[in-house]
Design a protein around this motif. Sequence first.
Motif, PDB file in Angstrom:
ATOM      1  N   CYS A  92       1.059  -1.304  -0.021  1.00  0.00           N
ATOM      2  CA  CYS A  92       0.138   0.188  -0.200  1.00  0.00           C
ATOM      3  C   CYS A  92       1.116   1.220  -0.244  1.00  0.00           C
ATOM      4  O   CYS A  92       1.933   1.208   0.799  1.00  0.00           O
ATOM      5  CB  CYS A  92      -0.870   0.017   1.361  1.00  0.00           C
ATOM      6  SG  CYS A  92      -2.209  -1.133   1.251  1.00  0.00           S
ATOM      7  N   LEU A  93       0.595   2.143  -0.757  1.00  0.00           N
ATOM      8  CA  LEU A  93       1.199   3.336  -0.869  1.00  0.00           C
ATOM      9  C   LEU A  93       0.499   4.547  -0.560  1.00  0.00           C
ATOM     10  O   LEU A  93      -0.749   4.689  -0.573  1.00  0.00           O
ATOM     11  CB  LEU A  93       1.838   3.749  -2.367  1.00  0.00           C
ATOM     12  CG  LEU A  93       2.574   2.689  -2.950  1.00  0.00           C
ATOM     13  CD1 LEU A  93       3.036   3.087  -4.285  1.00  0.00           C
ATOM     14  CD2 LEU A  93       4.077   2.673  -2.029  1.00  0.00           C
ATOM     15  N   PRO A  94       0.904   5.676   0.267  1.00  0.00           N
ATOM     16  CA  PRO A  94       0.199   6.745   0.733  1.00  0.00           C
ATOM     17  C   PRO A  94      -0.349   7.631  -0.452  1.00  0.00           C
ATOM     18  O   PRO A  94       0.168   7.590  -1.548  1.00  0.00           O
ATOM     19  CB  PRO A  94       1.265   7.566   1.456  1.00  0.00           C
ATOM     20  CG  PRO A  94       2.384   7.261   0.952  1.00  0.00           C
ATOM     21  CD  PRO A  94       2.540   5.900   0.556  1.00  0.00           C
ATOM     22  N   ARG A  95      -1.560   8.061  -0.218  1.00  0.00           N
ATOM     23  CA  ARG A  95      -1.880   9.003  -1.245  1.00  0.00           C
ATOM     24  C   ARG A  95      -1.526  10.481  -1.045  1.00  0.00           C
ATOM     25  O   ARG A  95      -0.814  10.734  -0.353  1.00  0.00           O
ATOM     26  CB  ARG A  95      -3.609   9.192  -1.203  1.00  0.00           C
ATOM     27  CG  ARG A  95      -3.846   9.755   0.366  1.00  0.00           C
ATOM     28  CD  ARG A  95      -5.339  10.106   0.337  1.00  0.00           C
ATOM     29  NE  ARG A  95      -5.758  10.406   1.590  1.00  0.00           N
ATOM     30  CZ  ARG A  95      -5.700  11.754   2.151  1.00  0.00           C
ATOM     31  NH1 ARG A  95      -5.195  12.723   1.221  1.00  0.00           N
ATOM     32  NH2 ARG A  95      -5.993  12.419   3.301  1.00  0.00           N
ATOM     33  N   GLU A  96      -1.809  11.131  -2.207  1.00  0.00           N
ATOM     34  CA  GLU A  96      -1.155  12.401  -2.151  1.00  0.00           C
ATOM     35  C   GLU A  96      -1.836  13.347  -1.279  1.00  0.00           C
ATOM     36  O   GLU A  96      -3.042  13.261  -0.926  1.00  0.00           O
ATOM     37  CB  GLU A  96      -1.372  13.220  -3.532  1.00  0.00           C
ATOM     38  CG  GLU A  96      -0.502  12.448  -4.494  1.00  0.00           C
ATOM     39  CD  GLU A  96       0.875  12.852  -4.497  1.00  0.00           C
ATOM     40  OE1 GLU A  96       1.456  13.813  -4.024  1.00  0.00           O
ATOM     41  OE2 GLU A  96       1.850  11.854  -4.787  1.00  0.00           O
ATOM     42  N   PRO A  97      -1.041  14.301  -0.501  1.00  0.00           N
ATOM     43  CA  PRO A  97      -2.057  15.034   0.591  1.00  0.00           C
ATOM     44  C   PRO A  97      -2.743  16.023  -0.072  1.00  0.00           C
ATOM     45  O   PRO A  97      -2.451  16.446  -1.216  1.00  0.00           O
ATOM     46  CB  PRO A  97      -0.639  15.821   1.316  1.00  0.00           C
ATOM     47  CG  PRO A  97       0.509  15.703   0.385  1.00  0.00           C
ATOM     48  CD  PRO A  97       0.300  14.430  -0.334  1.00  0.00           C
ATOM     49  N   LEU A  98      -3.767  16.282   0.466  1.00  0.00           N
ATOM     50  CA  LEU A  98      -4.716  17.345   0.046  1.00  0.00           C
ATOM     51  C   LEU A  98      -4.175  18.950   0.777  1.00  0.00           C
ATOM     52  O   LEU A  98      -3.862  18.900   1.706  1.00  0.00           O
ATOM     53  CB  LEU A  98      -6.130  17.100   0.621  1.00  0.00           C
ATOM     54  CG  LEU A  98      -6.908  16.060   0.132  1.00  0.00           C
ATOM     55  CD1 LEU A  98      -8.236  15.656   0.950  1.00  0.00           C
ATOM     56  CD2 LEU A  98      -6.927  15.749  -1.388  1.00  0.00           C
ATOM     57  N   ALA A  99      -4.256  19.575  -0.355  1.00  0.00           N
ATOM     58  CA  ALA A  99      -3.889  21.059  -0.119  1.00  0.00           C
ATOM     59  C   ALA A  99      -4.931  21.630   0.870  1.00  0.00           C
ATOM     60  O   ALA A  99      -6.179  21.444   1.062  1.00  0.00           O
ATOM     61  CB  ALA A  99      -3.853  21.822  -1.261  1.00  0.00           C
TER      62      ALA A  99
END
Length: 258
Positions: free
Chosen positions: A187-194
């Motif tokens: 599992c890879l982390p998702r992109e952070p939300l701005a």
Amino acid sequence: MSYRKKCPPQPVQDILCINTEKVYDWIVNEANFDLNITDEDLPNGVTCDDFDSEDVTCTVIPAEVDPIEVINVEDRQFVIDGTEIELQVVTIRKNFVVIFNFPTDNGNGDVELELEFSRSEQVVLCAPEGTEIDVTYTELDCFIVSFDCELGDTDEDDTFDALVSVRLCQSIQSVFPVTLEIEADYCLPREPLAVGPCPTPVRPEQCPVLFPVGSNTSQNRADAGAYDYTEAPAEPEEPQLEVEQPAEVDYTQDEQSE
């Protein structure tokens, strides 16, 4: 001086060794049963005159201690789709607590009374020796079918008789802990939300004609008395109609001429 090393990138896929539980069998069923309660004492300080029997309600929850007990496991032979197989008849005892709520009008508010009870059932599972039985309630509720309060005498407290219907939906599994080797994707982390930029400050509109005086070099005055205040012109008055009065006649001259 020490530097923190970056975490090495994880491979997209790898062979993993994990601990988990293998499910040997799984059923979901519904159970309904009645609780017949007789000659039960009311809570301390509560009498039959302190509440309306129709307002009494109940809730049911699993017991805090030993909510599930496996009483017996018996091997039996069954024929499933023409194939003989050995399964287990599991006897399960489930321990509950039923909570009666008495909405009193004697100043004590709602008063609760907890009563413990147990019910047993048998289910057929593939549950060989070494497996464990897990029971999860997806729904657990009750309602009062009948409630009768009995006045006591000078030596006995008030008591009540009640018939309570309990309904539960349950998931029953036979499980065993295992260690598995699997090939899986990491599992890879998702992109952070701005979070978004800060909002632009909003300020109320000024009155440049009045202040600040420095906005107009010709009006750079030191005190308020230097302002050239001009009153607004007065509102015009409504025109007045002038009525011409008739001239007075001098009758004395007429008399003298005669």
